[in-house]
Design a protein around this motif. Structure first.
Motif, PDB file in Angstrom:
ATOM      1  N   GLY A  73       0.793  -1.219   0.000  1.00  0.00           N
ATOM      2  CA  GLY A  73       0.000   0.000   0.000  1.00  0.00           C
ATOM      3  C   GLY A  73       0.832   1.279   0.000  1.00  0.00           C
ATOM      4  N   ASN A  74       0.177   2.377  -0.345  1.00  0.00           N
ATOM      5  CA  ASN A  74       0.836   3.674  -0.525  1.00  0.00           C
ATOM      6  C   ASN A  74       1.446   4.202   0.781  1.00  0.00           C
ATOM      7  OD1 ASN A  74       1.149   5.924  -2.626  1.00  0.00           O
ATOM      8  ND2 ASN A  74       0.319   7.049  -0.867  1.00  0.00           N
ATOM      9  N   ASP A  75       0.691   4.077   1.898  1.00  0.00           N
ATOM     10  CA  ASP A  75       1.171   4.631   3.164  1.00  0.00           C
ATOM     11  C   ASP A  75       2.417   3.916   3.649  1.00  0.00           C
ATOM     12  OD1 ASP A  75      -0.928   6.396   3.120  1.00  0.00           O
ATOM     13  OD2 ASP A  75      -2.208   5.159   4.429  1.00  0.00           O
ATOM     14  N   ALA A  76       2.456   2.571   3.494  1.00  0.00           N
ATOM     15  CA  ALA A  76       3.645   1.825   3.910  1.00  0.00           C
ATOM     16  C   ALA A  76       4.851   2.200   3.058  1.00  0.00           C
ATOM     17  CB  ALA A  76       3.367   0.327   3.824  1.00  0.00           C
ATOM     18  N   LEU A  77       4.632   2.447   1.755  1.00  0.00           N
ATOM     19  CA  LEU A  77       5.747   2.869   0.902  1.00  0.00           C
ATOM     20  C   LEU A  77       6.277   4.236   1.338  1.00  0.00           C
ATOM     21  CD1 LEU A  77       4.489   1.781  -2.633  1.00  0.00           C
ATOM     22  CD2 LEU A  77       6.288   0.713  -1.279  1.00  0.00           C
ATOM     23  N   LEU A  78       5.371   5.163   1.666  1.00  0.00           N
ATOM     24  CA  LEU A  78       5.812   6.479   2.114  1.00  0.00           C
ATOM     25  C   LEU A  78       6.597   6.389   3.422  1.00  0.00           C
ATOM     26  CD1 LEU A  78       2.663   8.678   1.327  1.00  0.00           C
ATOM     27  CD2 LEU A  78       4.858   8.702   0.140  1.00  0.00           C
ATOM     28  N   ALA A  79       6.206   5.407   4.268  1.00  0.00           N
ATOM     29  CA  ALA A  79       6.883   5.249   5.562  1.00  0.00           C
ATOM     30  C   ALA A  79       8.139   4.392   5.459  1.00  0.00           C
ATOM     31  CB  ALA A  79       5.915   4.655   6.575  1.00  0.00           C
ATOM     32  N   ALA A 181       6.220   3.061  -6.325  1.00  0.00           N
ATOM     33  CA  ALA A 181       5.874   4.468  -6.509  1.00  0.00           C
ATOM     34  C   ALA A 181       4.794   4.861  -5.518  1.00  0.00           C
ATOM     35  CB  ALA A 181       5.409   4.716  -7.939  1.00  0.00           C
ATOM     36  N   ALA A 182       5.051   5.924  -4.761  1.00  0.00           N
ATOM     37  CA  ALA A 182       4.084   6.411  -3.774  1.00  0.00           C
ATOM     38  C   ALA A 182       3.795   7.876  -4.040  1.00  0.00           C
ATOM     39  CB  ALA A 182       4.623   6.228  -2.362  1.00  0.00           C
ATOM     40  N   PRO A 195       4.376  13.026  -6.850  1.00  0.00           N
ATOM     41  CA  PRO A 195       5.144  11.835  -6.488  1.00  0.00           C
ATOM     42  C   PRO A 195       6.096  12.132  -5.342  1.00  0.00           C
ATOM     43  CG  PRO A 195       5.917  12.764  -8.555  1.00  0.00           C
ATOM     44  CD  PRO A 195       4.694  13.537  -8.183  1.00  0.00           C
ATOM     45  N   GLU A 196       6.075  11.226  -4.376  1.00  0.00           N
ATOM     46  CA  GLU A 196       6.883  11.423  -3.172  1.00  0.00           C
ATOM     47  C   GLU A 196       8.044  10.423  -3.083  1.00  0.00           C
ATOM     48  OE1 GLU A 196       7.855  13.249   0.510  1.00  0.00           O
ATOM     49  OE2 GLU A 196       6.459  13.830  -1.071  1.00  0.00           O
ATOM     50  N   TYR A 197       7.785   9.214  -3.640  1.00  0.00           N
ATOM     51  CA  TYR A 197       8.815   8.185  -3.486  1.00  0.00           C
ATOM     52  C   TYR A 197       8.837   7.318  -4.740  1.00  0.00           C
ATOM     53  CZ  TYR A 197      11.138   3.891  -2.197  1.00  0.00           C
ATOM     54  OH  TYR A 197      11.968   2.805  -2.205  1.00  0.00           O
ATOM     55  N   GLU A 198      10.038   6.885  -5.098  1.00  0.00           N
ATOM     56  CA  GLU A 198      10.204   5.992  -6.240  1.00  0.00           C
ATOM     57  C   GLU A 198      11.348   5.030  -5.947  1.00  0.00           C
ATOM     58  OE1 GLU A 198      10.175   6.371 -11.093  1.00  0.00           O
ATOM     59  OE2 GLU A 198      11.217   7.903  -9.907  1.00  0.00           O
ATOM     60  N   GLY A 199      11.079   3.739  -6.118  1.00  0.00           N
ATOM     61  CA  GLY A 199      12.106   2.724  -5.891  1.00  0.00           C
ATOM     62  C   GLY A 199      11.747   1.434  -6.609  1.00  0.00           C
TER      63      GLY A 199
END
Length: 605
Positions: A73-79, A181-182, A195-199
């Motif tokens: 999920g998006n929140d876990a990726l951001l964290a 991607a988050a 976009p905040e995160y990419e990996g």
């Protein structure tokens, strides 16, 4: 009319009609089997294509099951909650997992300053620690990320990831690669998310789980086991030099799948405009549009709408054309060869059926011919018996009239007439008894009482009762018994009748030599009684039929020797009834030899 048909033989029109029907049936069966062969080929081709599509769909479903495990999920990726990946993997393994086995996980992360670092799942699977991607992964990222942005592999190179539907399956490693991607949702309403995160997440698979588990299971499911399948199934990496990753039968090579009936790309594709379908028939190449159930896109509704929302691309680090291709080839070399074998088998079965029909027709014809001969023999039997009965009855009546009218006066004449009446009465009684025995044997009412009897005494008694008849006929009787003779287990009365019947037959057909010989010896667990004569003999054409009821040989008929044709038939039936056997050999003009085997009693020497 019936008698005329019987005497005239079988109807040639009936024989010709049955033969023509057989020929017509054979021609129709040959044509039908040819049409069935064409239908079988089409059925096998369509079946191979359908099974290949199902194989491909289930392969992709396995990839999707594994992909869903790591959708945190998006929140876990951001964290940056990477331990959640480890927890998901541990839970999936404890639940039994699937056909695919995961070796390890890698997270390729990008720092705010633009630098990349790699985290690798620890050996105990509890946490992520700094690591390094193997060279094969780096080459894959460089190839996939051409023009995709800094660092190679981030951004458009993987067309999204768990945050955006999409992924890459790398068959050479093998591995599943997801772009992480988050998006940060803005606090101010109306602003667009940024976009905040990419990996990237790399799921490295155990190669054996593909070649030794998933592929064999799917091949077994859709093409049958290696022992009973008519197809060879293989999975190729479709590079410039194809490599055989899996084959359903050991010892196969890439060359064995040349001109395969089906070649099916295993990966579902995103819709990128019209592209050729990856499933093809060897004789009629086919193009399919994406989104219509072909390899361009998962079949709509095949396993719920979620299957159309996430698809994998495929890449190999060695170069372009690294997709996996399912190839299906008939085990006999081609479907034509398989259909040819089926056709030959069907032709063999049809020929067997036709042969049975022909044999049945032949049996009917032979049975008809036999019935004809039997009817003719029965008519001759009736005529012969009438004549044989008429002769002794006439003699008895004549002698009785002479006695009644006083023609016979002296005691000597009375004795002669009495002897004549007695002999003719015995002859008449013998014919009646013979007819009754035949009727009983035909009705299955003849019963035999087995007992142990000394063979020597049995022979002496049976032959002794016939000595007066032998002397009266002017024959020389030569007896030769090889002593000691063991006891035999027979019906003594029936065995005695058989011996006497053979001696009487020798007297009847002994001819001018007027000699009959009786020999007995113990041989091969039995006592053989041999009765010989030096008379007219039996022709070779008549030998197979001499034991048939009512049958009389050509020489007996030509010599006008009276008889009913039942003596030898009853003798053989009786011999076999008490466990013995009777056989004959003869040379025309030199005489005949009959051998009666009497089974030896247990324990006798």
């Amino acid at each position: 009319m019936k008698r005329k048909w019987l005497s005239g033989g079988l109807n040639p029109l009936a024989i010709a009609g049955m033969t023509g029907a057989l020929i017509l049936l054979a021609a129709l069966q040959y044509r039908w089997i040819g049409e069935m062969a064409e239908a079988d080929r089409e059925r096998l081709q369509r079946g191979a294509e359908a099974s290949a599509n199902q194989f491909r769909d289930d392969f992709n479903r396995e990839l999707l099951r594994l992909a869903r495990v790591f959708d945190i999920g998006n929140d876990a990726l951001l964290a940056h909650d990477w331990p959640e990946f480890a927890a998901r993997l541990a839970s999936w393994r404890s639940a039994g997992g699937g056909y695919l086995a995961v070796d390890t996980l890698y997270v390729r992360d990008r720092e705010p300053n633009g630098e990349d670092h790699v985290l690798q799942l620890s050996a105990d699977g509890s946490a992520f620690e700094p690591g390094q991607l193997p060279p094969a992964f780096e080459r894959m990222f460089q190839q996939r990320g051409r023009g995709g942005g800094p660092g190679g592999g981030f951004g458009g190179g993987f067309r999204g990831g768990l945050g955006r539907p999409g992924g890459v399956f790398a068959p050479d490693i093998p591995a599943l690669v997801f772009g992480l991607a988050a998006m940060r949702h803005p606090a101010v309403p109306g602003e667009r998310p940024r976009p905040e995160y990419e990996g990237m997440l790399v799921v490295e698979l155990d190669p054996a789980s593909l070649t030794d588990s998933l592929f064999p299971a799917l091949a077994q499911r859709y093409f049958g086991g290696a022992e009973d399948s008519i197809y060879n199934v293989g999975v190729l990496r479709n590079a410039e030099t194809p490599e055989l990753l899996y084959s359903s039968h050991p010892g196969l090579t890439v060359g064995d799948f040349r001109d395969a009936e089906v070649a099916e790309g295993l990966m579902w594709r995103r819709e990128e405009g019209p592209q050729p379908g990856r499933s093809r028939r060897r004789e009629e190449p086919e193009r399919r549009e994406p989104g219509r159930g072909g390899p361009g896109r998962p079949p709509q509704g095949s396993n719920g709408p979620d299957l159309a929302d996430f698809v994998f691309d495929s890449i190999a680090p060695a170069g372009p054309g690294g997709d996996l291709v399912l190839v299906v080839k008939a085990s006999g070399g081609s479907l034509d060869a398989v259909v040819g074998r089926l056709r030959r088998r069907n032709l063999g079965i049809s020929l067997g059926i036709l042969a049975l029909l022909a044999a049945a027709m032949g049996a009917v014809l032979l049975s008809t011919r036999r019935a004809e001969r039997l009817a003719q023999a029965q008519m001759e039997f009736v005529a012969g018996v009438s004549h044989e009965l008429r002769t002794p009855l006439a003699v008895i009546r004549s002698a009785g009239d002479n006695l009644a009218e006083g023609v016979v006066k002296t005691p000597e004449q009375v004795r002669d007439y009495g002897k004549l009446i007695r002999d003719e009465g015995r002859r008449l009684t013998g014919m009646v008894e013979q007819t009754l025995q035949f009727a009983a044997s035909q009705a299955g009412r003849q019963q035999y009482r087995l007992e142990n009897a000394p063979a020597g005494e049995l022979l002496e008694r049976a032959v002794g009762e016939l000595r007066p008849a032998v002397e009266e006929a002017g024959f020389t009787l030569e007896e030769r018994y090889h002593q000691p003779l063991p006891a035999v287990r027979v019906d003594a009365a029936a065995a005695s009748r058989v011996i006497q019947s053979l001696v009487e037959n020798a007297l009847k057909y002994g001819g001018e030599a007027k000699w009959v010989g009786v020999e007995a010896a113990a041989r091969n667990g039995a006592v053989e009684v041999i009765v010989r004569d030096r008379g007219v003999g039996i022709d070779a054409d008549d030998m197979p039929n001499i034991f048939d009821p009512f049958y009389r040989g050509k020489r007996a008929t030509e010599a006008q020797i009276h008889g009913t044709g039942l003596g030898l038939a009853l003798a053989k039936s009786a011999a076999e009834g008490f466990g013995g056997s009777l056989r004959a050999v003869s040379t025309p003009g030199q005489g005949s030899t009959f051998t009666l085997r009497l089974p030896k009693a247990e324990g006798s020497e």
